[in-house]
Each structure stands twice: as C-alpha cells, then as structure tokens.
Design a protein around this motif. Structure first.
Motif, PDB file in Angstrom:
ATOM      1  N   TYR A   1       0.942  -1.369   0.009  1.00  0.00           N
ATOM      2  CA  TYR A   1      -0.032   0.050  -0.138  1.00  0.00           C
ATOM      3  C   TYR A   1       0.928   1.293  -0.114  1.00  0.00           C
ATOM      4  O   TYR A   1       0.611   2.263  -0.703  1.00  0.00           O
ATOM      5  CB  TYR A   1      -0.833   0.050   1.153  1.00  0.00           C
ATOM      6  N   ALA A   2       1.884   1.404   0.743  1.00  0.00           N
ATOM      7  CA  ALA A   2       2.861   2.468   0.837  1.00  0.00           C
ATOM      8  C   ALA A   2       3.437   2.641  -0.532  1.00  0.00           C
ATOM      9  O   ALA A   2       3.540   3.737  -0.762  1.00  0.00           O
ATOM     10  CB  ALA A   2       3.999   2.374   1.897  1.00  0.00           C
ATOM     11  N   LEU A   3       3.779   1.669  -0.996  1.00  0.00           N
ATOM     12  CA  LEU A   3       4.533   1.682  -2.432  1.00  0.00           C
ATOM     13  C   LEU A   3       3.534   2.088  -3.490  1.00  0.00           C
ATOM     14  O   LEU A   3       3.783   2.953  -4.242  1.00  0.00           O
ATOM     15  CB  LEU A   3       5.272   0.244  -2.704  1.00  0.00           C
TER      16      LEU A   3
ATOM     17  N   ALA B   1       3.225  -3.096  -6.785  1.00  0.00           N
ATOM     18  CA  ALA B   1       2.176  -3.006  -5.326  1.00  0.00           C
ATOM     19  C   ALA B   1       0.970  -3.629  -5.876  1.00  0.00           C
ATOM     20  O   ALA B   1       0.585  -4.746  -4.887  1.00  0.00           O
ATOM     21  CB  ALA B   1       2.219  -1.570  -5.137  1.00  0.00           C
ATOM     22  N   ILE B   2       0.429  -3.477  -6.762  1.00  0.00           N
ATOM     23  CA  ILE B   2      -0.923  -4.272  -7.257  1.00  0.00           C
ATOM     24  C   ILE B   2      -0.594  -5.660  -7.580  1.00  0.00           C
ATOM     25  O   ILE B   2      -1.561  -6.563  -7.067  1.00  0.00           O
ATOM     26  CB  ILE B   2      -1.479  -3.426  -8.388  1.00  0.00           C
ATOM     27  N   ASP B   3       0.666  -6.103  -8.218  1.00  0.00           N
ATOM     28  CA  ASP B   3       0.887  -7.441  -8.104  1.00  0.00           C
ATOM     29  C   ASP B   3       0.782  -8.257  -6.920  1.00  0.00           C
ATOM     30  O   ASP B   3       0.210  -9.217  -6.760  1.00  0.00           O
ATOM     31  CB  ASP B   3       2.160  -7.523  -8.914  1.00  0.00           C
ATOM     32  N   VAL B   4       1.320  -7.601  -5.925  1.00  0.00           N
ATOM     33  CA  VAL B   4       1.604  -8.267  -4.726  1.00  0.00           C
ATOM     34  C   VAL B   4       0.130  -8.298  -4.011  1.00  0.00           C
ATOM     35  O   VAL B   4      -0.095  -9.176  -3.482  1.00  0.00           O
ATOM     36  CB  VAL B   4       2.515  -7.142  -3.637  1.00  0.00           C
ATOM     37  N   ILE B   5      -0.514  -7.149  -4.036  1.00  0.00           N
ATOM     38  CA  ILE B   5      -1.734  -7.054  -3.327  1.00  0.00           C
ATOM     39  C   ILE B   5      -2.658  -8.223  -4.137  1.00  0.00           C
ATOM     40  O   ILE B   5      -3.678  -8.626  -3.563  1.00  0.00           O
ATOM     41  CB  ILE B   5      -2.459  -5.714  -3.274  1.00  0.00           C
ATOM     42  N   ASP B   6      -2.707  -8.122  -5.594  1.00  0.00           N
ATOM     43  CA  ASP B   6      -3.660  -9.103  -6.233  1.00  0.00           C
ATOM     44  C   ASP B   6      -3.140 -10.420  -5.534  1.00  0.00           C
ATOM     45  O   ASP B   6      -4.280 -11.478  -5.345  1.00  0.00           O
ATOM     46  CB  ASP B   6      -3.340  -9.284  -7.588  1.00  0.00           C
TER      47      ASP B   6
ATOM     48  N   MET C   1       8.786   2.849   7.139  1.00  0.00           N
ATOM     49  CA  MET C   1       9.488   4.053   6.879  1.00  0.00           C
ATOM     50  C   MET C   1       8.829   5.104   5.604  1.00  0.00           C
ATOM     51  O   MET C   1       8.699   6.262   5.854  1.00  0.00           O
ATOM     52  CB  MET C   1      11.000   4.127   6.849  1.00  0.00           C
ATOM     53  N   LEU C   2       8.643   4.294   4.669  1.00  0.00           N
ATOM     54  CA  LEU C   2       7.952   4.745   3.362  1.00  0.00           C
ATOM     55  C   LEU C   2       6.432   5.288   3.932  1.00  0.00           C
ATOM     56  O   LEU C   2       6.067   6.389   3.282  1.00  0.00           O
ATOM     57  CB  LEU C   2       7.791   3.702   2.266  1.00  0.00           C
ATOM     58  N   TYR C   3       5.542   4.558   4.505  1.00  0.00           N
ATOM     59  CA  TYR C   3       4.370   4.794   4.946  1.00  0.00           C
ATOM     60  C   TYR C   3       4.646   6.120   5.867  1.00  0.00           C
ATOM     61  O   TYR C   3       3.511   6.788   5.568  1.00  0.00           O
ATOM     62  CB  TYR C   3       3.732   3.593   5.581  1.00  0.00           C
ATOM     63  N   ALA C   4       5.042   6.195   7.068  1.00  0.00           N
ATOM     64  CA  ALA C   4       5.186   7.220   7.871  1.00  0.00           C
ATOM     65  C   ALA C   4       5.639   8.367   7.271  1.00  0.00           C
ATOM     66  O   ALA C   4       5.139   9.467   7.534  1.00  0.00           O
ATOM     67  CB  ALA C   4       6.015   6.767   9.067  1.00  0.00           C
ATOM     68  N   ALA C   5       6.723   8.348   6.508  1.00  0.00           N
ATOM     69  CA  ALA C   5       7.141   9.639   5.694  1.00  0.00           C
ATOM     70  C   ALA C   5       6.211  10.302   4.938  1.00  0.00           C
ATOM     71  O   ALA C   5       6.030  11.478   5.047  1.00  0.00           O
ATOM     72  CB  ALA C   5       8.361   9.197   4.787  1.00  0.00           C
ATOM     73  N   GLN C   6       5.168   9.388   4.212  1.00  0.00           N
ATOM     74  CA  GLN C   6       4.234   9.971   3.511  1.00  0.00           C
ATOM     75  C   GLN C   6       2.990  10.690   4.311  1.00  0.00           C
ATOM     76  O   GLN C   6       2.522  11.581   3.982  1.00  0.00           O
ATOM     77  CB  GLN C   6       3.730   9.117   2.501  1.00  0.00           C
TER      78      GLN C   6
END
Length: 678
Positions: A334-336, A352-357, A661-666
């Motif tokens: 989700y963060a990506l 990201a969509i590939d992983v979530i799928d 870190m990617l999630y929190a930074a955004q």
C-alpha cells in the motif's frame, strides 16, 4: 500529588527515611530506606552503610553514614516541577588503603498491603510472562521458581535494557519508584526488585548486576553477571538517582515518565540524517529494488546487506517468504502504491498491485487470508504456536491496509472487485466469530475458522479494520462489532498490560500491542466522538511511551553504532522477550499525530517526532552506506547484551522496516511544519 519524607528512629536509635506519596491509601504505605548503601563483592555483602546523621535545611535533607570500607554523604532535594520527585546525590568515599573491587546498591523497601506488581519501562511488565507462554524469557513469581526456567521472585537488570532506567513497584496502597541514568562514574548502572512473603524491595546498582540469571534472547539463560568497580585507595565518586512516589493507580507511572522525558529531551539531542521526502524516495526505491520478487509476486521479508555473501549462500540471506501483514505484505505494498501513484512511477504501482492481487487471491478455508507464503511450500499459517493456527493481528492488519488501498484507488476512479471480495470475506469472518462480550479471539483454526485461543488482545486491530470497512462498504454491522470490541479490549488498556499482538511471541506484552491499541481507539473516537475512546487512546499512547527510549544510549566506543553516532532517543524496544530497538512505531504515526491534535498535548507530538527522527537514521543513502545498498533499512539495533553485543546492528534489510518508513514519511509530510524534520 506530592512526594514527602519523614525521618524515624527505632528503639535502637537507628534512623530510617520514609518516603511516601500524599495520595497513598494509608499511613502504613511508604518507601522505607534504613541504609544509604549496601556494599558487596563477588561473594557476598560486606557491609551496609547505616544512616548515622540526618539534617534538614531549607527543604533539603543531608544524610550521612560511615562503615569500615566506605563513608557516604548525601543530599536529598525536593524537585517540585511537574509531578515532583526527590533528587538524591551521593558522595561515596572509599576509606581503605588497598585497591578493592565492589558493587554498591541503593535499596528501598515498599511498605503496605498487597502483593507487588512491577514495571521496568520496555523491559519488564507485571509478571512479564505467563506460566503457559510458549516462549521463555524472565518471569516474576511471588513464590519463587526455577532460575534455569527464568522464573524468580527477584530480578536485577542492566539499565540499557530499559527505555527509561527506572523500576516502578505497586502494592494496594501506593506506587514507589527509583530512577537512574544509564551511565554513572562507576560505569553502566542497574535496576532490580524483589517481592515475596518476606518483603518488597526495589534498588539501583552501581555498576550493574544481572541476577539470578542473564537473559540473552535464548530459552536457556546465561549465568548471573556481577559487574564490580575497582576502587583506588581514598577514591571519591559522585552518584545520582531519583525517588518517585504516587497513588496505587497502575497509570501513576505516566507523570514521572513524562517528567524524565522532559529532562532527557534537553540533554539528549536527535540526529536525523535526512528529511521526510528523501526518506520516502529512498525507501520506495529500496522496497521495490531489494524486496519485490516479481517471479513470486511477493515482498520478500529480508534482503541481505552483503549481496556477494547472499550469492555465496545460495540466496539464504534473502528470505523469499511473505506474510500478508505485519512483517511484509499489504501494508508496505500500500505504501509503495500510494508513493508510485503520487509520483508517477508506474513500475512501483505495478509491483504493489501485483503483490496485493496475490494476497487477495489467498483466502484460507476459514474465510480469512492465509498468514504467509513460503517458497517451496506456498500459502500457510505463519509463525504461530501451532501450525494450524492463523493469528488475528496478522490477518486484521492485512485487511486494514487493503481497505486503505481500495479507498485510495477508488478516489482515482480505479476499482478492484477482487480486493473488495477478499476484504469482505475477512471482515465477515471477524463479525461472525466475535464472542458476545466483544472478543474476537487471537488464534483461529485455518480450516474450520474456530477460535482456538481467546486470551490476549491479538484481535484488537479488527476494530480499525471494521471501522474503515464500515465506511468503505457502508456497513453498520461492521461498525457495531468494532464498538462492542472497544468495550471488551479496554480491560487490557486499563490493566496496563496489553499482550498478544505478534505471532512469534505468544501472549507477551509488546510495543506492537500498544500501537494497535492506539490505532483502534483513535479510530473509535473518530467514529462517534465518544470521550471514553479518546481517554483509552491516550492511555494506550502513554503505555506505548514506556517502550520508547527517552535517552541516547552510550554504545561501546569500537562498536558500529557508536562510530555512526546512532541516537537512540525515540527508538522502541520490541518487547521484554525481543530486546532490541525497532521502528514498528511508525505504524501508528498518523493516529498519534491526530491524537496530538485532539488532545492538544505536545507530549504526543514530541515523542512521535522523536520516533520518526530516530529512524531517519540508517536509511542507506547510496550503495555502500553502512555496508548496505541504497534504500535498505535494518530491523534490529542492539541496545544491550541480548541476541548480539550492544552496539551491533542486524545486517539484513526487512521489508516491514523499509515499508513502514515509506508509509510514515508520506503520512507525516503534511505535518512537517510542526515536526520540523527537514
């Protein structure tokens, strides 16, 4: 609230000091100090420095005593700012004419009725481990127990195990605490306690000792560790500690933790290496470059810093496994995804969509997600006590972030029907299996869906998933189930003992339990503005802060973390069982920032800033930075003698550490003007 001192002499004219709280429940409750120091060597106690003289002048007590080996002069001063405490300054003189190796112990007995309970912030909570826990680490038992099994009625620990080096003790009538800095003129300090039918005691050691055994992260403990200081003839040293007393309310630790944080905030500076935007750019790159495995459609849980080593061991440094939540999976995809959409980087979006799928397609017979995928085995149940169990938190976290992904995509006019179907299957499962009292249970049978473990707060994160799901799907049934659960799980918050979140530390109090409680109760408050939920969110956040470092650790000079000047203020201890510093608190950064706004309490802002700033260190800025590759982030910083020597760092990048870190930074970027992190 006030801490008071009374001087009393017994029939032998021996003096003692009684320190008590104005909020104690009876005159029989106080901290009793009948000596200034206890002196010991490698074999036994050699003398107690009794209190010979007590003088009171201008609000200070001057207390002195002498023995055959040592003499002590001390000043006991009221500090009335904030919650108030007593500052004790000890001047200790070694009187002998020959070199001697000794340890010094400052001891206080907690008087009053009732069996004791304990807290060493980040390191020890209540009994700390249930008898039926599947994982072994130090446990308190009033009756004593087998030291080989790490069960005892007394424990002494190094101060660097603690997020704040303090020992809190409660009985039915009051709370008493001692607090010390990590380092003293005698080296690393220590803290400890004893509680049995004979007495309840707390203490500070100069230097540290670890008894009855030493916990190093393994099921079999090491022998006790007795550290002594070599005194030179006539040597004088100066030592300090603090004494705090309060009511028997289990939350009475909070004013003192806040007070000590305020002092440490001025003394121990932060040192972020970069701002939020750079951190997001680097971790997005790292997550995609080092953790995304398109051939398996996963975010691999680990990637080795040393790529040549990884090749030489047939890729074993990289772990081609993926949990659907927690240590990999949907939250970080989700963060990506959101970063890729915002910045127009299609390869990130596609990954990201590939992983979530892939995750959305992995529904177990029970109706929930499978917990994890492992190369060569496929989808399975994760790291639980039984191989047929699925853990509530892992599943609920995956559902929560899949809803967030759905919502962000829908705002762009993009729909994912299979994601919706998968989320609804999980949310319906949670509601259908909820007990009448609101409990979701902690572990489910992967085939039947039966709740196999009701104990613990592992299911608390279903509250957040159901609330966000109720908004997305316009389903009041989800909202009602979340509110019912809020009433059930409050017992863990009020008991100051939230446990059961991670799969791999069965029914253990952890910092992750605190994060989940904060998220759950902030969302409940936003749902209907019930002040009860806000109070529970605050209390959860206060408990969270007992895991968060108030100070910067003194790492040994030759270690990696010393050489890079790593500042630990703001880092969190994973748990009393997993003693290392980690960044999982980034998970609840948005909820903590909103809690700050709802309460207008700057403490929550400051300590959230600390956590973000701490982990704006050690994000690899380029290939070769601290022997890592660009965008990599480690999971573990070693703060004490657990798993690895103090000052080392795990040389694996973890997808959850990069992804959080990617999630929190955004999420924190809109608050950057107040966070001032760039």
């Amino acid at each position: 609230m006030a801490t008071c001192i009374k001087v009393k002499k017994d029939e032998t004219k021996q003096s003692e000091l009684q320190v008590y709280s104005s909020e104690r429940k009876s005159d029989h409750a106080f901290l009793r100090l009948d000596s200034l120091l206890e002196i010991y060597n490698s074999e036994n106690v050699v003398e107690k420095i009794n209190i010979d003289v007590v003088k009171e002048e201008a609000g200070c007590f001057y207390v002195s005593g002498t023995g055959d080996f040592f003499s002590v002069q001390s000043e006991w001063k009221y500090v009335k700012t904030g919650c108030g405490f007593i500052q004790v300054d000890l001047t200790v003189c070694y009187k002998q004419g020959a070199v001697g190796d000794f340890g010094l112990q400052f001891n206080a007995d907690l008087m009053g009725s009732g069996r004791p309970t304990w807290m060493i912030p980040g390191a020890f909570y209540k009994e700390n481990r249930f008898e039926h826990n599947t994982r072994k680490y130090p446990r308190y038992d009033y009756r004593g127990g087998s030291h080989e099994e790490m069960v005892s009625d007394h424990w002494s620990f190094r101060s660097d195990r603690a997020a704040l080096p303090a020992i809190f003790a409660w009985n039915e009538e009051m709370c008493g605490a001692l607090c010390v800095e990590e380092m003293s003129e005698l080296g690393l300090t220590g803290i400890g306690f004893r509680g049995n039918v004979s007495s309840t005691s707390i203490w500070v050691n100069f230097p540290y000792k670890e008894e009855p055994v030493t916990f190093v992260g393994e099921a079999i403990p090491k022998p006790k560790d007795l550290s002594l200081y070599t005194f030179q003839p006539g040597e004088t040293v100066h030592l300090q500690l603090k004494i705090y007393t309060a009511s028997p309310d289990l939350h009475s630790y909070d004013p003192f933790v806040r007070e000590m944080y305020q002092l440490h905030q001025q003394e121990y500076p932060l040192n972020p290496w970069m701002g939020l935007e750079e951190a997001a750019e680097l971790t997005a790159h790292g997550l995609y470059r080092w953790h995304y495995m398109p051939e398996h459609r996963i975010l691999a849980e680990t990637a080795a810093f040393d790529r040549e080593f990884n090749n030489n061991v047939k890729g074993m440094g990289d772990r081609p496994h993926m949990h659907v939540g927690w240590v990999s999976g949907v939250p970080y995809a989700y963060a990506l995804l959101t970063y890729g959409r915002k910045n127009g980087i299609q390869e990130y979006v596609d990954a990201a969509i590939d992983v979530i799928d892939n995750v959305a397609s992995a529904i177990a017979p029970s109706g929930t997600f499978w917990a994890s995928w492992v190369l060569g085995k496929g989808w399975g149940t994760g790291w639980n006590p039984k191989n047929t169990w699925l853990q509530a938190r892992t599943i609920a976290e995956a559902a929560l972030f899949l809803i967030r992904a759905l919502r962000s995509e829908k705002q762009l006019g993009i729909h994912h029907p299979e994601w919706e179907k998968a989320v609804q299957s999980n949310l319906n499962f949670a509601v259908d299996h909820q007990c009448m009292d609101g409990n979701f249970g902690s572990y489910y049978h992967c085939e039947t869906g039966d709740v196999e473990e009701w104990d613990g707060a592992g299911g608390i994160l279903w509250i957040a998933s159901l609330l966000e799901g109720s908004g997305y799907f316009d389903n009041d049934r989800y909202r009602s189930a979340a509110e019912k659960a809020g009433h059930y799980y409050e017992r863990f918050v009020l008991d100051e003992y939230i446990y059961g979140a991670p799969e791999d530390v069965h029914l253990t109090p952890t910092s992750e339990d605190a994060y989940n409680a904060v998220v759950a109760y902030v969302l409940l408050y936003e749902n209907n503005k019930n002040e009860k939920w806000l109070e529970l969110a605050k209390q959860s956040a206060d408990w969270l802060m007992t895991f968060r470092w108030t100070y910067n650790l003194a790492f040994p000079e030759k270690t990696f973390l010393h050489q890079y000047d790593f500042r630990s203020r703001g880092a969190d201890q994973a748990s009393p069982s997993n003693q290392h510093l980690h960044n999982y608190g980034l998970f609840c950064v948005p909820e903590m920032l909103r809690l700050w706004k709802y309460t207008d309490d700057p403490y929550y802002l400051d300590r959230t800033r600390d956590h973000i700033a701490c982990f704006l260190q050690f994000i690899a800025r380029e290939d070769g930075d601290f022997n890592a590759y660009k965008g990599m982030v480690t999971e573990r910083f070693y703060n004490t003698n657990c798993f690895q020597p103090k000052g080392m760092m795990l040389t694996l990048s973890h997808s959850w550490c990069v992804g959080l870190m990617l999630y929190a930074a955004q999420e924190a970027l809109p608050f950057n003007s107040v966070l001032q992190l760039s």
